[in-house]
Structures are given as C-alpha cells and as structure tokens.
Scaffold this motif. Structure first.
Motif, PDB file in Angstrom:
ATOM      1  N   GLY A 179       0.684  -1.233  -0.024  1.00 50.09           N
ATOM      2  CA  GLY A 179      -0.081   0.004   0.034  1.00 50.09           C
ATOM      3  C   GLY A 179       0.831   1.357  -0.116  1.00 50.09           C
ATOM      4  O   GLY A 179       2.051   1.146  -0.046  1.00 50.09           O
ATOM      5  N   THR A 180       0.318   2.283   0.293  1.00 46.90           N
ATOM      6  CA  THR A 180       0.890   3.524   0.117  1.00 46.90           C
ATOM      7  C   THR A 180       1.648   4.055   1.251  1.00 46.90           C
ATOM      8  O   THR A 180       2.599   4.789   1.566  1.00 46.90           O
ATOM      9  N   LYS A 181       1.418   2.882   2.536  1.00 46.05           N
ATOM     10  CA  LYS A 181       2.035   3.062   3.937  1.00 46.05           C
ATOM     11  C   LYS A 181       2.513   1.944   4.419  1.00 46.05           C
ATOM     12  O   LYS A 181       2.750   2.063   5.617  1.00 46.05           O
ATOM     13  N   ILE A 233       9.104   7.039  -7.153  1.00 40.56           N
ATOM     14  CA  ILE A 233       8.203   8.277  -7.132  1.00 40.56           C
ATOM     15  C   ILE A 233       7.151   8.173  -6.091  1.00 40.56           C
ATOM     16  O   ILE A 233       6.276   7.341  -6.227  1.00 40.56           O
ATOM     17  N   GLY A 234       7.327   9.031  -5.108  1.00 38.75           N
ATOM     18  CA  GLY A 234       6.440   9.172  -3.968  1.00 38.75           C
ATOM     19  C   GLY A 234       5.880  10.464  -3.601  1.00 38.75           C
ATOM     20  O   GLY A 234       6.008  11.375  -4.321  1.00 38.75           O
ATOM     21  N   ASN A 235       5.075  10.544  -2.541  1.00 34.93           N
ATOM     22  CA  ASN A 235       4.634  12.049  -1.847  1.00 34.93           C
ATOM     23  C   ASN A 235       4.717  11.920  -0.634  1.00 34.93           C
ATOM     24  O   ASN A 235       4.532  10.935   0.148  1.00 34.93           O
ATOM     25  N   LYS A 236       4.933  13.346   0.028  1.00 37.92           N
ATOM     26  CA  LYS A 236       5.278  13.516   1.397  1.00 37.92           C
ATOM     27  C   LYS A 236       3.989  13.027   2.115  1.00 37.92           C
ATOM     28  O   LYS A 236       4.106  12.488   3.012  1.00 37.92           O
ATOM     29  N   GLU A 237       2.778  13.544   1.586  1.00 42.46           N
ATOM     30  CA  GLU A 237       1.535  13.088   2.669  1.00 42.46           C
ATOM     31  C   GLU A 237       1.083  11.563   2.479  1.00 42.46           C
ATOM     32  O   GLU A 237       0.534  11.018   3.234  1.00 42.46           O
ATOM     33  N   GLU A 238       1.179  11.221   1.167  1.00 38.11           N
ATOM     34  CA  GLU A 238       0.360   9.899   0.799  1.00 38.11           C
ATOM     35  C   GLU A 238       1.450   8.614   1.423  1.00 38.11           C
ATOM     36  O   GLU A 238       0.803   7.469   1.721  1.00 38.11           O
ATOM     37  N   ASN A 239       2.683   8.927   1.537  1.00 39.99           N
ATOM     38  CA  ASN A 239       3.496   7.802   2.016  1.00 39.99           C
ATOM     39  C   ASN A 239       3.846   8.163   3.496  1.00 39.99           C
ATOM     40  O   ASN A 239       3.522   8.970   3.794  1.00 39.99           O
ATOM     41  N   TYR A 240       4.930   7.085   3.805  1.00 40.16           N
ATOM     42  CA  TYR A 240       5.234   7.394   5.273  1.00 40.16           C
ATOM     43  C   TYR A 240       6.711   7.590   5.276  1.00 40.16           C
ATOM     44  O   TYR A 240       7.787   6.923   4.659  1.00 40.16           O
ATOM     45  N   GLN A 241       6.973   8.318   6.194  1.00 40.57           N
ATOM     46  CA  GLN A 241       8.666   8.812   6.414  1.00 40.57           C
ATOM     47  C   GLN A 241       9.576   7.609   6.505  1.00 40.57           C
ATOM     48  O   GLN A 241      10.706   7.724   5.787  1.00 40.57           O
ATOM     49  N   GLU A 242       9.122   6.972   7.503  1.00 40.42           N
ATOM     50  CA  GLU A 242      10.106   5.815   7.653  1.00 40.42           C
ATOM     51  C   GLU A 242      10.462   4.775   6.496  1.00 40.42           C
ATOM     52  O   GLU A 242      11.499   4.546   6.162  1.00 40.42           O
ATOM     53  N   GLY A 243       9.335   4.463   5.676  1.00 37.00           N
ATOM     54  CA  GLY A 243       9.636   3.737   4.563  1.00 37.00           C
ATOM     55  C   GLY A 243      10.335   4.370   3.538  1.00 37.00           C
ATOM     56  O   GLY A 243      10.938   3.827   2.747  1.00 37.00           O
ATOM     57  N   ILE A 244       9.824   5.658   3.037  1.00 38.46           N
ATOM     58  CA  ILE A 244      10.774   6.582   2.270  1.00 38.46           C
ATOM     59  C   ILE A 244      12.191   6.453   2.568  1.00 38.46           C
ATOM     60  O   ILE A 244      13.076   6.487   1.774  1.00 38.46           O
ATOM     61  N   GLU A 245      12.496   6.769   3.856  1.00 38.31           N
ATOM     62  CA  GLU A 245      13.963   6.742   4.197  1.00 38.31           C
ATOM     63  C   GLU A 245      14.619   5.514   3.982  1.00 38.31           C
ATOM     64  O   GLU A 245      15.844   5.623   3.570  1.00 38.31           O
ATOM     65  N   GLN A 246      13.894   4.501   4.283  1.00 38.95           N
ATOM     66  CA  GLN A 246      14.581   3.132   3.901  1.00 38.95           C
ATOM     67  C   GLN A 246      14.767   3.154   2.464  1.00 38.95           C
ATOM     68  O   GLN A 246      15.862   2.420   1.957  1.00 38.95           O
ATOM     69  N   LEU A 247      13.798   3.400   1.742  1.00 36.68           N
ATOM     70  CA  LEU A 247      14.032   3.133   0.045  1.00 36.68           C
ATOM     71  C   LEU A 247      15.164   4.156  -0.277  1.00 36.68           C
ATOM     72  O   LEU A 247      15.859   3.604  -1.120  1.00 36.68           O
ATOM     73  N   ALA A 248      15.124   5.309   0.093  1.00 38.43           N
ATOM     74  CA  ALA A 248      16.192   6.351  -0.215  1.00 38.43           C
ATOM     75  C   ALA A 248      17.375   5.923  -0.054  1.00 38.43           C
ATOM     76  O   ALA A 248      18.584   6.664  -0.364  1.00 38.43           O
ATOM     77  N   ALA A 249      17.556   4.902   0.857  1.00 46.47           N
ATOM     78  CA  ALA A 249      19.019   4.587   1.180  1.00 46.47           C
ATOM     79  C   ALA A 249      19.622   3.640   0.301  1.00 46.47           C
ATOM     80  O   ALA A 249      20.857   3.450   0.180  1.00 46.47           O
TER      81      ALA A 249
END
Length: 273
Positions: free
Chosen positions: A74-76, A92-108
């Motif tokens: 899902g998105t979160k 490609i993601g979004n600040k509001e629709e996604n969750y910070q912890e998950g985004i940070e893990q992917l961005a690594a």
C-alpha cells in the motif's frame, strides 16, 4: 559487427524534488516504481506505462497498471522485498500519501523523488518536473498547460457557497486548510466552513451543525460515502444540501486534473439548482 548492439548506459540526471532533496537518477529511468495512485496514472498518460514495474494496490487507474506491474503493498506499508526484486532505478512518492520511515529506507538504496502538493500550482509544477525526470517533457508541459487553461476558464460565483467536505466516517473527518482538497473547493466555488482548522481534523456532529454549511460534500474516497449516508447527514444538518462527489476529481493531483474543472462546473450547476 553484430547488429544487436547493447543499449547505451543511462547518464545520471540530478534534480531537486518538491521536498528540496537532491536526487540523482539514471536518465532516462527504465524501471520505475510509483508509490502514489495519481502519479501512477500520470506516468501512464505520459506514455511511460511500459517502464512502470511497481505500483501500490491503490493504483486503480489505468486498469492495466496493476495487471502489468508488480503490486508492492500500500501507500503506507511497502513490501521492501518485492521492491528490491524489481531493481528500480527510480521511485516516485509523495510526502503526505507515503510514510517517512518507509521512504527513508527506500532512499538509502534507490533514487526516490518526492512530491509535496497542497494546491494547483504545486500540482502543475509536479507534472512538469516528472516530465523532465522521465524524459517526457513535451507531453508533460502540454498536459500542465491544458489543465491550467481549464481551471482559468472556470467562472467563480459572486459569492462562494459555504460547504463542508467529508473524507471519513466514524470518526467524522473533513478536509480543512492546508490541503489540496481545500484549494480545489475554492476553485470550484465553495467556501470551506472548516477552513479555520488545519489538514484533516475530526469533527463532531454538533460542530457540523454550528458551522451551518449550505452544502455537505461526501467524498467517494478514501471513505466510500454513498447514497445510504445522505439521511445520516441530513439529520445532523437539515438545511444543508447533501451531495456525493467524486473524490478522485477533488484529490488526485496528477493527470486526472484534466477532468476536474469540467466536473466542478457541473457540480456547481447541480448545487445551484
């Protein structure tokens, strides 16, 4: 010499996303994971569907998105193993629709480009920036121009209609100031009676009564409001007109916006009548 030459290596492209983050992406990206339904639809409308290898379970437009791409959760709640198996060169993601912890893990591990959208201007900028990011600048610029023109041609009423826009039930939640929906409400000719509050506050029945909206808009998403809920809100606020509305046309900030202005015109006509 063999006629089957390997594809030239992708060159790095450095861009700043809408969060102010510098993102280095192989250009053009060939294996894209989209974490946001409205941006998935945008990629397909830009002709990039064949490069989209991963989408969320909420990416329902176009229908083939979830058929040809891997569903990565899902998105979160991302399935990191599925994403790793896809070997994306762009997420490609979004600040509001996604969750910070998950985004940070992917961005690594991968290039992650994030949008941050609270109004039409942000949305049009996102469309243009994504066009540059994926190598579809001309199509994206034309799409953004068409959307901008359609909204410019909206004729706002002399006096906006006081309205409440509900996104959830049990507890009741509305769209307030600082949201993309609030910006769309204003452009559609409505005055948000909960604008003094921020984001998506919970509201009580007595707060709705005290706000005295002339119109109560019940969104089709994320909560699936339908005709069966009209009586419930009519009992809370008898003078108000209750209207079920297409939530996608109020909240999806990608290429679906090309249909929103015409929808708002029809909706306003129905309210006035």
């Amino acid at each position: 010499m063999s006629q089957f030459l390997p594809s030239p290596p992708a060159l790095p492209l450095t861009l700043t996303d809408q969060m102010g983050r510098r993102v280095v992406v192989p250009y053009p990206p060939r294996r894209i994971v989209s974490l946001v339904p409205s941006q998935t639809e945008l990629l397909f409308d830009l002709g990039l569907g064949a490069r989209v290898v991963g989408v969320t379970k909420f990416c329902i437009h176009p229908a083939e998105a979830r058929q040809q791409a891997t569903i990565i959760g899902g998105t979160k709640n991302f399935d990191f193993e599925k994403i790793a198996a896809l070997k994306p060169d762009l997420i490609i993601g979004n600040k509001e629709e996604n969750y910070q912890e998950g985004i940070e893990q992917l961005a690594a591990h991968y290039p992650v480009w994030l949008s941050d959208i609270s109004n039409l201007t942000d949305a049009l900028r996102m469309i243009r920036q994504v066009g540059v990011l994926v190598g579809a600048k001309a199509k994206a610029d034309q799409l953004a121009a068409n959307i901008k023109l359609a909204f410019a041609q909206l004729s706002p009423p002399q006096k906006p209609v006081p309205a409440a826009y509900f996104i959830w039930r049990k507890p009741y939640m509305v769209a307030a100031a600082g949201t993309f929906i609030d910006d769309m409400l204003g452009r559609a000719g409505f005055a948000n009676v909960f604008a003094p509050q921020q984001r998506y506050p919970e509201v009580l029945a007595e707060q709705l009564t005290a706000a005295t909206p002339r119109v109560i808009l019940l969104s089709s998403e994320p909560y699936p409001f339908g005709a069966k809920h009209i009586a419930e809100f009519q009992a809370i606020c008898p003078p108000a007109q209750i209207q079920i509305v297409d939530g996608e046309l109020f909240s999806w900030y990608g290429s679906r916006l090309q249909h929103s202005a015409a929808y708002f015109t029809e909706l306003r006509a129905a309210i006035v009548s």
